[in-house]
Design an enzyme around this catalytic site. Structure first.
Site, PDB file in Angstrom:
ATOM      1  N   GLY A  12       0.812  -1.230  -0.024  1.00 43.90           N
ATOM      2  CA  GLY A  12       0.015   0.062   0.055  1.00 43.90           C
ATOM      3  C   GLY A  12       0.804   1.157   0.046  1.00 43.90           C
ATOM      4  O   GLY A  12       0.409   2.458   0.739  1.00 43.90           O
ATOM      5  N   ASN A  14       1.414   3.090  -2.613  1.00 44.86           N
ATOM      6  CA  ASN A  14       0.575   4.223  -3.431  1.00 44.86           C
ATOM      7  C   ASN A  14      -0.576   4.825  -2.559  1.00 44.86           C
ATOM      8  O   ASN A  14      -1.264   5.763  -2.544  1.00 44.86           O
ATOM      9  CB  ASN A  14      -0.109   3.362  -4.593  1.00 44.86           C
ATOM     10  CG  ASN A  14       1.126   3.354  -5.715  1.00 44.86           C
ATOM     11  OD1 ASN A  14       1.310   4.356  -6.380  1.00 44.86           O
ATOM     12  ND2 ASN A  14       1.744   2.300  -6.000  1.00 44.86           N
ATOM     13  N   LEU A  88      -4.389  -6.717  -7.006  1.00 44.79           N
ATOM     14  CA  LEU A  88      -4.000  -7.969  -8.216  1.00 44.79           C
ATOM     15  C   LEU A  88      -5.137  -8.750  -8.644  1.00 44.79           C
ATOM     16  O   LEU A  88      -5.026  -9.405  -9.621  1.00 44.79           O
ATOM     17  CB  LEU A  88      -2.914  -8.886  -7.162  1.00 44.79           C
ATOM     18  CG  LEU A  88      -1.655  -8.210  -6.850  1.00 44.79           C
ATOM     19  CD1 LEU A  88      -0.781  -9.330  -6.009  1.00 44.79           C
ATOM     20  CD2 LEU A  88      -0.923  -7.678  -8.082  1.00 44.79           C
ATOM     21  N   ASN A 105      -6.131   2.759 -12.538  1.00 43.97           N
ATOM     22  CA  ASN A 105      -5.277   1.956 -12.127  1.00 43.97           C
ATOM     23  C   ASN A 105      -3.624   2.398 -12.347  1.00 43.97           C
ATOM     24  O   ASN A 105      -3.637   3.387 -13.293  1.00 43.97           O
ATOM     25  CB  ASN A 105      -5.365   0.534 -12.780  1.00 43.97           C
ATOM     26  CG  ASN A 105      -4.338  -0.589 -12.537  1.00 43.97           C
ATOM     27  OD1 ASN A 105      -4.129  -0.743 -11.312  1.00 43.97           O
ATOM     28  ND2 ASN A 105      -3.736  -1.191 -13.371  1.00 43.97           N
ATOM     29  N   HIS A 107      -0.009   1.217 -13.231  1.00 46.67           N
ATOM     30  CA  HIS A 107       0.954   0.056 -13.553  1.00 46.67           C
ATOM     31  C   HIS A 107       2.146   0.634 -13.589  1.00 46.67           C
ATOM     32  O   HIS A 107       2.540   1.536 -14.203  1.00 46.67           O
ATOM     33  CB  HIS A 107       0.375  -0.228 -14.876  1.00 46.67           C
ATOM     34  CG  HIS A 107       0.941  -1.559 -15.322  1.00 46.67           C
ATOM     35  ND1 HIS A 107       0.810  -2.929 -14.778  1.00 46.67           N
ATOM     36  CD2 HIS A 107       2.033  -1.693 -16.282  1.00 46.67           C
ATOM     37  CE1 HIS A 107       1.667  -3.514 -15.634  1.00 46.67           C
ATOM     38  NE2 HIS A 107       2.442  -2.988 -16.367  1.00 46.67           N
ATOM     39  N   ASP A 148      -5.117  -3.758 -18.048  1.00 42.68           N
ATOM     40  CA  ASP A 148      -4.061  -2.728 -18.520  1.00 42.68           C
ATOM     41  C   ASP A 148      -4.341  -2.006 -19.583  1.00 42.68           C
ATOM     42  O   ASP A 148      -3.372  -1.766 -20.438  1.00 42.68           O
ATOM     43  CB  ASP A 148      -2.526  -3.508 -18.354  1.00 42.68           C
ATOM     44  CG  ASP A 148      -2.150  -3.791 -17.018  1.00 42.68           C
ATOM     45  OD1 ASP A 148      -1.272  -4.704 -16.980  1.00 42.68           O
ATOM     46  OD2 ASP A 148      -2.945  -3.501 -16.165  1.00 42.68           O
ATOM     47  N   GLU A 177       5.342   6.559  -9.513  1.00 41.98           N
ATOM     48  CA  GLU A 177       3.966   6.161  -9.074  1.00 41.98           C
ATOM     49  C   GLU A 177       3.290   7.064  -8.102  1.00 41.98           C
ATOM     50  O   GLU A 177       2.227   7.517  -8.424  1.00 41.98           O
ATOM     51  CB  GLU A 177       3.804   4.713  -8.718  1.00 41.98           C
ATOM     52  CG  GLU A 177       4.385   3.800  -9.915  1.00 41.98           C
ATOM     53  CD  GLU A 177       4.464   2.521  -9.158  1.00 41.98           C
ATOM     54  OE1 GLU A 177       3.364   1.849  -8.642  1.00 41.98           O
ATOM     55  OE2 GLU A 177       5.145   1.635  -9.456  1.00 41.98           O
TER      56      GLU A 177
HETATM   57  C1  GRF Z   1       3.436  -0.875  -7.467  1.00 41.00           C
HETATM   58  O1  GRF Z   1       4.480  -1.354  -8.205  1.00 41.00           O
HETATM   59  C2  GRF Z   1       2.072  -0.922  -8.321  1.00 41.00           C
HETATM   60  O2  GRF Z   1       2.565   0.030  -9.646  1.00 41.00           O
HETATM   61  C3  GRF Z   1       1.772  -1.952  -8.700  1.00 41.00           C
HETATM   62  O3  GRF Z   1       1.643  -2.985  -7.424  1.00 41.00           O
HETATM   63  C4  GRF Z   1       2.959  -2.468  -6.676  1.00 41.00           C
HETATM   64  C5  GRF Z   1       2.989  -2.458  -5.355  1.00 41.00           C
HETATM   65  O4  GRF Z   1       1.979  -1.077  -5.182  1.00 41.00           O
HETATM   66  N1  GRF Z   1       0.240  -1.975  -9.177  1.00 41.00           N
HETATM   67  P1  GRF Z   1       1.760  -0.657  -3.390  1.00 41.00           P
HETATM   68  O5  GRF Z   1       3.102  -0.464  -2.832  1.00 41.00           O
HETATM   69  O6  GRF Z   1       1.178  -1.874  -2.780  1.00 41.00           O
HETATM   70  O7  GRF Z   1       1.133   0.587  -3.505  1.00 41.00           O
END
Ligand code: GRF
Length: 205
Positions: A12, A14, A88, A105, A107, A148, A177
């Site tokens: 998490g 992001n 995921l 999303n 990516h 995607d 990101e």
């Molecule tokens: C990140 O690289 C994101 O781009 C991908 O999952 C990875 C982990 O994301 N979708 P986070 O640290 O759980 O936000």
């Protein structure tokens, strides 16, 4: 108040960047709920530490019904935008129809490179390193029926050096990101994004 739901599966980081950008006032919205398809995701902890309502809808428990369950929750919470951030599971069915152009999303590559089935996490960066690309980056896009494949909102690039490992590249991309996703949420929440087929028009371009 513009309300968002953030969907996670793991650490998490992001989600954390969204939390930080809401706190700083850069994004004027409320994280109404965090939904994880993994009960053990550290992102749930991050949400709760910031007094954000978080639930786990285990992908094993809900299986094919996961998207329908998510739809029930986000409709109940009257959410405006769904953000998948390190999520995921693949979304499908009525959720995609009812939230058309309202699910985004992040990516970790410059789509259409290194994306699609099986391209998540470190796999993406391993593929980029093995291919020998000189530039990589991240993409924020709308979620559609594919994997995607939705219209692209923001992309940010990073250099790739010959001696880079996948882990080094992942770290460099992750920093971008954490900028791109809050920027996209801000633009959408301020109604500054217009989609015309594959093209996305924003104030930036
Ligand atoms: C990140 O690289 C994101 O781009 C991908 O999952 C990875 C982990 O994301 N979708 P986070 O640290 O759980 O936000």
């Amino acid at each position: 108040m513009y309300k968002i739901a953030v969907l996670i599966s793991g650490g998490g980081t992001n989600l954390q960047s969204i939390i930080d950008n809401v706190k700083s006032g850069f994004i004027n919205c409320k994280i109404e709920i965090v939904i994880s398809d993994n009960e053990k995701a550290y992102g749930i902890e991050r949400a709760r530490e910031n007094h954000i309502y978080a639930i786990a809808l285990g992908k094993k428990q809900y299986g094919d019904k996961l998207s329908d369950e998510i739809l029930k929750v986000v409709e109940e919470k009257d959410v405006d935008l769904i953000v998948t951030a390190g999520f995921l599971s693949i979304l499908k069915g009525d959720l995609l129809k009812k939230f058309k152009d309202r699910i985004i999303n992040i990516h970790p590559s410059l789509i259409p490179s290194f994306c699609g089935k099986g391209m998540y996490g470190l796999n993406v960066h391993k593929a980029a390193i093995n291919y020998g690309v000189k530039v990589s980056g991240c993409t924020v896009h709308f979620v559609d029926e594919g994997t995607d494949t939705g219209p692209i909102i923001i992309q940010k690039s990073v250099p790739v050096f010959a001696e880079d490992t996948a882990e080094i590249l992942q770290k460099r991309v992750l920093e971008k990101e954490h900028e791109a996703l809050p920027e996209a949420i801000k633009l959408i929440s301020e109604n500054k994004v217009k989609v015309q087929e594959r093209k996305v028009f924003t104030e930036n371009n």
